[in-house]
Scaffold this motif. Structure first.
Motif, mmCIF file in Angstrom:
data_model
loop_
_atom_site.group_PDB
_atom_site.id
_atom_site.type_symbol
_atom_site.label_atom_id
_atom_site.label_comp_id
_atom_site.label_asym_id
_atom_site.label_seq_id
_atom_site.Cartn_x
_atom_site.Cartn_y
_atom_site.Cartn_z
ATOM 1 N N ALA A 195 10.756 30.268 91.984
ATOM 2 C CA ALA A 195 11.887 30.908 92.773
ATOM 3 C C ALA A 195 13.168 31.089 91.942
ATOM 4 O O ALA A 195 13.262 30.689 90.624
ATOM 5 N N ASP A 196 14.216 31.559 92.521
ATOM 6 C CA ASP A 196 15.329 31.742 91.655
ATOM 7 C C ASP A 196 16.517 31.111 92.392
ATOM 8 O O ASP A 196 17.694 31.320 91.711
ATOM 9 N N GLY A 197 16.497 30.466 93.616
ATOM 10 C CA GLY A 197 17.708 29.771 93.989
ATOM 11 C C GLY A 197 18.926 30.562 94.533
ATOM 12 O O GLY A 197 19.825 30.026 95.081
ATOM 13 N N ILE A 198 18.696 31.821 94.735
ATOM 14 C CA ILE A 198 19.789 32.902 95.427
ATOM 15 C C ILE A 198 18.967 33.664 96.715
ATOM 16 O O ILE A 198 17.848 33.645 96.492
ATOM 17 N N ALA A 199 19.905 33.945 97.604
ATOM 18 C CA ALA A 199 19.279 34.854 98.863
ATOM 19 C C ALA A 199 18.567 35.889 98.324
ATOM 20 O O ALA A 199 17.170 36.042 98.866
ATOM 21 N N LEU A 200 19.093 36.788 97.682
ATOM 22 C CA LEU A 200 18.439 38.026 97.215
ATOM 23 C C LEU A 200 18.955 38.397 95.914
ATOM 24 O O LEU A 200 19.845 38.408 95.327
ATOM 25 N N PRO A 201 17.751 38.661 95.085
ATOM 26 C CA PRO A 201 17.967 38.959 93.626
ATOM 27 C C PRO A 201 18.433 40.410 93.514
ATOM 28 O O PRO A 201 18.402 41.227 94.246
ATOM 29 N N THR A 202 18.763 40.630 92.243
ATOM 30 C CA THR A 202 19.161 42.135 91.887
ATOM 31 C C THR A 202 18.297 42.396 90.841
ATOM 32 O O THR A 202 17.671 41.655 89.953
ATOM 33 N N GLY A 203 17.967 43.712 90.647
ATOM 34 C CA GLY A 203 16.855 44.220 89.502
ATOM 35 C C GLY A 203 17.661 44.523 88.394
ATOM 36 O O GLY A 203 18.779 44.287 88.209
ATOM 37 N N SER A 204 16.943 45.088 87.596
ATOM 38 C CA SER A 204 17.356 45.278 86.127
ATOM 39 C C SER A 204 18.547 46.193 86.041
ATOM 40 O O SER A 204 19.457 46.358 85.235
#
Length: 391
Positions: free
Chosen positions: A91-100
């Motif tokens: 996972a990444d540990g944040i609520a919502l990721p951002t794309g490239s």
């Protein structure tokens, strides 16, 4: 009393009948057996492996390189590994990721431990039953952009890989019958199949809970054993959505010939009093158009749940303590998330009948949390087989 894998699985399947949640049924005409060594206990079924993408060590190794390679994104800024970190169970540990390209995504990045056992993939798509097909979402999605592959840069991305001598060797080894050594025949079907093979290889059953199930009576603390009894009880009803050996009712494996893919509404939102969730993030409803499917999402596996916070499809619950409180309350009371009023999720008309609320003492709550932590697989989060080969 000790609870085995099979018992909660059978209870859960029986309880799903008539529960009012969406159970998408799929028939499989092949058990998908594979000679690949997943390194799993002898009493655990192997993952389902499709006939058109057999597992090979060479394909898995190619997929591992691709998974962590930023050259696979349109602007070379992100890889699959950018949103899936091994130390966090991928996972990444944040609520919502951002794309490239900097666009915020609508869904929380899921952990990948044992994702090979999912009956469907992504949070809210009942039609995505193939890992290889699932990769079209992060690779080619436009609304919002994730890795940003599109018609204008596809050939450039393939050229980046085909000119790399390491990839020339990896593709030739993974696809000896179709790929010449100079890499000129590299294509996105091979990329998707290899990525699927690597992610499918991310299998492990080495948690304290697993060791307890395998006969080590000291693998769990007394608190964790009490929490396990609570988890598998009708009092909390956790196991109805998170049952079976992979702690998700949405499970398929090599012996499965017919499976269900349930989706549940757990009472996070009720914006209009009629069951609505935030626009663009309404779960299964976005595909079916059925009002009763608003807010229904696939139940994720609880394996590695300790390290995959924050939780829920939108990452709107930060801790395990808050997760327990949410279900104890029978849904979310009116509040504000990211500036938007949630409505009274407890009164959502689509809410699963399994989210009815319960009462726990402080000790019972801690016992349940401690049991959930017994599903952490530290060995998986450090396993070199799944590590970044470019670092």
């Amino acid at each position: 009393m000790k609870k085995g894998w099979l018992t909660p699985l059978l209870f859960s399947l029986a309880a799903l009948t008539g529960c009012g949640d969406s159970d998408w049924q799929h028939e499989e005409f092949s058990t998908g057996n594979s000679a690949f060594d997943f390194r799993i206990p002898t009493n655990t079924p192997a993952p389902f492996v499709p006939e058109d993408n057999p597992m090979t060590p060479e394909k898995v190794e190619l997929g591992r390189h691709l998974f962590f390679d930023t050259r696979l994104s349109g602007n070379q800024t992100q890889s699959c590994g950018s949103c899936h970190l091994q130390e966090l169970g991928f996972a990444d540990g944040i609520a919502l990721p951002t794309g490239s390209t900097g666009e915020r995504l609508d869904r929380n990045s899921q952990g990948l431990l044992n994702v090979a056992y999912n009956s469907t993939f992504t949070w809210g798509n009942h039609s995505l039953t193939s890992l290889a097909d699932q990769h079209s979402v992060p690779l080619f999605a436009e609304f919002p952009v994730e890795l940003g592959v599109n018609d204008s840069n596809k050939e450039e991305i393939l050229l980046r890989l085909s000119q790399d001598t390491t990839y020339q060797q990896l593709f030739a080894a993974a696809y000896p019958d179709s790929n010449p050594e100079n890499g000129s025949d590299i294509n996105f079907q091979q990329i998707s199949q290899s990525l699927a093979s690597f992610i499918r290889s991310m299998v492990s059953f080495n948690t304290p809970y697993d060791r307890y199930e395998q006969g080590d009576s000291n693998a769990l603390t007394d608190s964790q054993k009490r929490g396990m009894d609570l988890f598998f009880s009708e009092r909390t009803e956790c196991f109805h959505c998170h049952g079976g050996f992979n702690f998700s009712q949405s499970t398929r494996h090599s012996k499965t010939v017919f499976f269900e893919a349930p989706f549940f509404n757990n009472g996070l939102y009720n914006l209009d009093g009629n069951g609505s969730y935030p626009v663009g993030n309404q779960g299964l409803f976005e595909l079916t158009g059925k009002a009763e499917d608003k807010g229904k999402f696939r139940p994720v596996s609880l394996r590695n749940i300790e390290v995959t916070a924050p939780y829920m499809h939108d990452g709107s619950i930060e801790t395990l303590e808050e997760v327990i409180e949410h279900y104890a309350a029978g849904g979310r009371a009116p509040t504000t998330i990211n500036g938007q009023a949630t409505g009274d999720g407890r009164q959502n008309p689509n809410k699963s009948g399994f989210v009815g609320g319960f009462e726990l003492t402080a000790q019972e709550k801690q016992d349940l949390i401690n049991f959930l932590k017994s599903l952490t697989d530290d060995s998986f989060n450090k396993d070199e087989r799944f590590a970044n080969p470019h670092s």
